[in-house]
Design an enzyme around this catalytic site. Sequence first.
Site, PDB file in Angstrom:
ATOM      1  N   CYS A   1      28.322  47.595  35.836  1.00  0.00           N
ATOM      2  CA  CYS A   1      29.562  46.870  35.557  1.00  0.00           C
ATOM      3  C   CYS A   1      30.708  47.881  35.462  1.00  0.00           C
ATOM      4  O   CYS A   1      30.970  48.623  36.405  1.00  0.00           O
ATOM      5  CB  CYS A   1      29.389  46.024  34.301  1.00  0.00           C
ATOM      6  SG  CYS A   1      30.776  44.944  33.912  1.00  0.00           S
TER       7      CYS A   1
ATOM      8  N   ASP B   1      29.225  37.560  43.272  1.00  0.00           N
ATOM      9  CA  ASP B   1      29.986  38.140  42.163  1.00  0.00           C
ATOM     10  C   ASP B   1      31.434  37.655  42.245  1.00  0.00           C
ATOM     11  O   ASP B   1      32.156  37.995  43.187  1.00  0.00           O
ATOM     12  CB  ASP B   1      29.936  39.667  42.254  1.00  0.00           C
ATOM     13  CG  ASP B   1      30.452  40.364  41.005  1.00  0.00           C
ATOM     14  OD1 ASP B   1      31.321  39.798  40.324  1.00  0.00           O
ATOM     15  OD2 ASP B   1      29.977  41.481  40.722  1.00  0.00           O
TER      16      ASP B   1
ATOM     17  N   HIS C   1      27.324  38.727  39.495  1.00  0.00           N
ATOM     18  CA  HIS C   1      27.592  39.943  38.732  1.00  0.00           C
ATOM     19  C   HIS C   1      26.516  40.107  37.653  1.00  0.00           C
ATOM     20  O   HIS C   1      26.051  39.140  37.070  1.00  0.00           O
ATOM     21  CB  HIS C   1      28.971  39.837  38.070  1.00  0.00           C
ATOM     22  CG  HIS C   1      29.436  41.111  37.444  1.00  0.00           C
ATOM     23  ND1 HIS C   1      29.958  42.153  38.167  1.00  0.00           N
ATOM     24  CD2 HIS C   1      29.435  41.515  36.146  1.00  0.00           C
ATOM     25  CE1 HIS C   1      30.275  43.142  37.351  1.00  0.00           C
ATOM     26  NE2 HIS C   1      29.961  42.781  36.118  1.00  0.00           N
TER      27      HIS C   1
END
Length: 293
Positions: free
Chosen positions: A172, A229, A261
Amino acid sequence: MTDDRDLAGTEADGVSRFPLGRRAVVTSGLISGFTLATARVEAQATHTDAAGIVAGETTIASGRDHLPAYYARPDGRGPFPTILVIEEIFGVHEYIKDVCRRLAHAGYAAVAPELYARIADLSKMTDAKAIIRDVILKAPDAQMLADLDAAARWSADVNHGDGGRLGVTGFCRGGRDTWLYAAHNPRLRAAVAWYGPIGGPRSPIQPRTASDMATKLNCPLLGLYGGQDKSIDIAEVQAAARHARRAGRIVEIVVYPDAPHGFHADYRPSYRAADARDGWQRMLDWFRRYGVS
C-alpha cells in the site's frame, strides 16, 4: 556498530523482546495484534510461528530518535540477505510482523521499522481517513528514507544481515515508498512494490511521487497490482514503468485482473489467496534473480 549490551533481552521459543532505547519517541512500542483501523479481522489471517527463526521487537536508532521495529531472521550466525519491510498506513501490526517471519523462514533477515512513530501512536487510531490526513501526509519523505537507511544499517550491525545483499518490499503506502527508496539507495539489489500508489499530491515534505522517480531507480523493481484497485490507476503505473524502461531501468509490472487493493492482506476482506501466493513467489524469485539471496 550498535552495542549489543543495549539490546540485551530475553528469548523464548525464538521470540525476543528488547527494552526501549534511551531516547523515546511518541510510540512506546508496536501494535499488539492487528490494527484497530479496519472493520474486522478475517478468519483466514495467517499466523507464521517462530520455530527455527529468531523474531521480536526492538528499537532502531535513527538520528536522535529510537524507532520501534520488528525483526525476524533465521536462527544462525548468518550473514543473511536483508529485506526492509515497509508497512501499510496501519503501522507495524501483526500482519506486517507475520510478513517478516515468513521472510525469515525463506532465509532472509527482515526488519520493519515503525516509520510514523514520531507523529502518532497508530495502535490507538481507528479511522483510516484520519490516519492518512493526520499522519501519512505529515511524514516527510526525507525522514522516511533516512529511517530505512538506519534500518538497513541496524540489520547489518545487529540482526546478522548482509549489507551487500539488500532488498526492499512494501505494501500500500509502503509500496509507494518502495519506489522512492529504490530511487534513493544505490546499494539496493532489488525492490518489490505491492499495489503502491504511483501518483498523488505533492507537498514541501513529500515533493516527489513514485512516478516522478521511476527513471531514477537504482535497482530492478517488480510491481504487483490489482486490476480492480479503485485507488490506483493501472494505466498510470504502466506508463511509469515504460518511462523507467526507456531510461534503462528494469521494471516489471504484474496485474492480477480480479484483485482489489490490498489483495495480499490476509486479515482483510480484500485478500485473494491465489493472487497473494503467486505474488509472494514472484517476489522471492525476483530477489533471487537479482542477487539479494
